[in-house]
Design an enzyme around this catalytic site. Sequence first.
Site, short mmCIF file in Angstrom:
data_model
loop_
_atom_site.label_atom_id
_atom_site.label_comp_id
_atom_site.label_asym_id
_atom_site.label_seq_id
_atom_site.Cartn_x
_atom_site.Cartn_y
_atom_site.Cartn_z
N ARG A 74 1.08 -1.24 0.01
CA ARG A 74 0.06 0.09 0.29
C ARG A 74 0.83 1.50 0.17
NH1 ARG A 74 -3.11 0.05 5.15
NH2 ARG A 74 -4.78 -1.96 3.74
N ARG A 143 -1.68 6.11 9.67
CA ARG A 143 -2.17 5.77 8.43
C ARG A 143 -1.65 7.01 7.39
NH1 ARG A 143 -3.90 0.50 8.26
NH2 ARG A 143 -2.97 -0.77 10.23
N LYS A 211 -3.62 0.65 14.83
CA LYS A 211 -4.02 1.85 14.02
C LYS A 211 -4.35 3.10 14.24
CE LYS A 211 -7.19 -0.23 11.51
NZ LYS A 211 -8.35 -1.15 10.66
N LYS A 213 -6.01 6.60 12.54
CA LYS A 213 -6.14 7.11 10.99
C LYS A 213 -6.31 8.57 10.96
CE LYS A 213 -8.46 2.98 9.18
NZ LYS A 213 -9.14 1.94 8.81
N CYS A 429 -15.13 -3.68 -0.30
CA CYS A 429 -13.49 -3.56 0.34
C CYS A 429 -12.85 -4.79 -0.36
CB CYS A 429 -13.51 -4.06 1.56
SG CYS A 429 -14.19 -5.69 1.61
N CYS A 435 -7.83 -10.67 0.80
CA CYS A 435 -7.45 -10.42 2.02
C CYS A 435 -7.44 -11.41 2.67
CB CYS A 435 -8.11 -9.47 2.38
SG CYS A 435 -8.71 -8.87 4.13
N CYS A 474 -15.55 -8.76 5.28
CA CYS A 474 -15.97 -9.18 7.17
C CYS A 474 -15.93 -7.82 7.96
CB CYS A 474 -13.89 -9.44 7.31
SG CYS A 474 -13.29 -7.69 8.24
N CYS A 478 -13.38 -1.79 5.75
CA CYS A 478 -12.79 -0.82 5.17
C CYS A 478 -13.47 -0.20 4.24
CB CYS A 478 -11.93 -1.91 4.18
SG CYS A 478 -10.60 -3.10 5.45
FE1 SF4 Z 1 -10.54 -7.13 4.36
FE2 SF4 Z 1 -12.48 -6.97 5.76
FE3 SF4 Z 1 -10.37 -5.03 4.99
FE4 SF4 Z 1 -12.55 -6.33 3.71
S1 SF4 Z 1 -13.03 -4.99 5.49
S2 SF4 Z 1 -10.01 -5.13 2.77
S3 SF4 Z 1 -12.20 -8.55 4.61
S4 SF4 Z 1 -9.94 -6.86 6.39
#
Ligand code: SF4
Length: 560
Positions: A74, A143, A211, A213, A429, A435, A474, A478
């Site tokens: 990243r 970050r 982290k 932000k 995401c 991931c 998940c 993100c």
């Molecule tokens: Fe990975 Fe969860 Fe972030 Fe999606 S929300 S990129 S599944 S850590």
Amino acid sequence: MSETATTIEAPKLTHNEVIKAAVPTLAGNIAATMALGTDQFSADDQQFTKFHGIYQQDDRDLRKTQKKFIMMIRGRIPGGVMTPAQWITFDDLATTYGNNTLRITTRQSIQFHGVVMAGLGPLVKKINESLLSTLAACGDVNRNITASPTPVQISARAEMMEDCHRVVAALAPKTKAYHSIWIDNVQLKLDDAENKDFVDPLYGATYLPRKFKTGFVLPPVNDMDIFINDLGFIAIVENGKVVGYNLCVGGGMGRSHGNEATFPRLADVIGYLPKAHVVDVAKAVLMIHRDFGDRADRKHARLKYVVEERGVDFIREEVNKRAGIELAPAREYKFTATGDVYGWHKALDGSWFFTLFVETGRVKEAKKLALRHIAEKFTGVEFRLTGNQNVLIANVAESDKAAVNALLAEHGVKTDDQASVLHAASMACPALPTCGLALAESERMLPGLVDRIEKLCAEVGLAGEEIIIRSTGCPNGCARPYMAEIAFVGKSPGRYQLWLGGNTSGTRLNRVFKDVVKDPEIEAELRPLLSRFAKERNKGERFGDWCDRTVLNEQPAAQN
Ligand code: SF4
């Protein structure tokens, strides 16, 4: 009565805390491992590489038959601003070492996916040669700092960007390991006196508990979703100049399924500061996280839990004490929208800007080629990554606009009506197959699901209705799902938690409506809601507002 003294044991620190304390340079054995020609890092080094902007992953599509290690890298791209030359470098790197795509993140950065160990060193070195970096793009540090990219209020935005860069520099980790590994390609000598006793002057030996932000935003557009940040600065503009900022503290999206001690939270606006104090205040808030964050449970280690548990008065007092100021009452501001404005628009200085819609942030194929050719030909423009995963090309001279348009058309890239309103307002995401935390599909699933919801909307008389739809694989969040009007949060393959009720100004969290919906049953779940909304809505009312006013109050709260 017993007089035996009871001792309260200090909570056991997480393993991450132990390894950070042992190697405050963050060097680990990264360079030595790369020199061996192996395909993977040790478990501890996988934690250290995060501070260098690198996640070790494995291709989850291949997991059943083999384990292929791949890296996600990243960039650290403050405010998402890139020169055309930097864009060309990133484009080349994606083609040479990655999977030939550039993945725009929701924090105005670019991720490379699918890089194998042999490509890692050259890729990171070339990013640095382009005068960008990957340092602190991940890890328990501040970050990539986000900042509104849209060229409205041009001089105010330039002032805000100057402040953004001052904070970027002040909050950057000072370890020499990054330069040593990625530029000199040597393992940092831990025996050297300066490395042996190194402790980061701001972060200390163990950095942050988790982290951190930071974002800057220029109202009235809340394109940065400022309240999801640990630390947010809302620019206050008077007579075209930034005079200071309202300070927001304690936002964050991440949570864990079934763990009620974890939850998404909006930052509190705790006061106003003149712009001269922006660096001191940024450091103060970061130090509060450093000193009061939970180092025994990483799921509970974000600053938002410190703010929630200790209260805003405590935080304000700590900020005042540590920054040596007295925060004033917050000034007035108003947010109207979180989305990007697509297509061509004229900026106040007479230049033009063009916002390209990038479905789920994945720049590939014709759009990748078109952007590269624009970067090669129009060296005076600026590439800006947006917080909604799109690309904005700024500073296009009036005399170049037609040629840029023609170049886009040559590659079949539309400039008007680039996407339907539902697609244009959606975000996902990456999730599978890269991931390691993904429980369900997101990026590969969402465009098809948006098509299905579009069909449903047409059936119930809502054709052309904008609804902000987001998905994540998940609960980490993100793609900021907890701010969406409809969100799908992965629980297991093909199953999603359904959240409803966010708003367009990014000032309200949504709520969980149903704990598990199987993918094929999504239409059956949404049809009665959309149909009722079409009939019952107030004039101009949006779906998220209607859900918040009605259905979310009519049912027992679903399990978080
Ligand atoms: Fe990975 Fe969860 Fe972030 Fe999606 S929300 S990129 S599944 S850590």
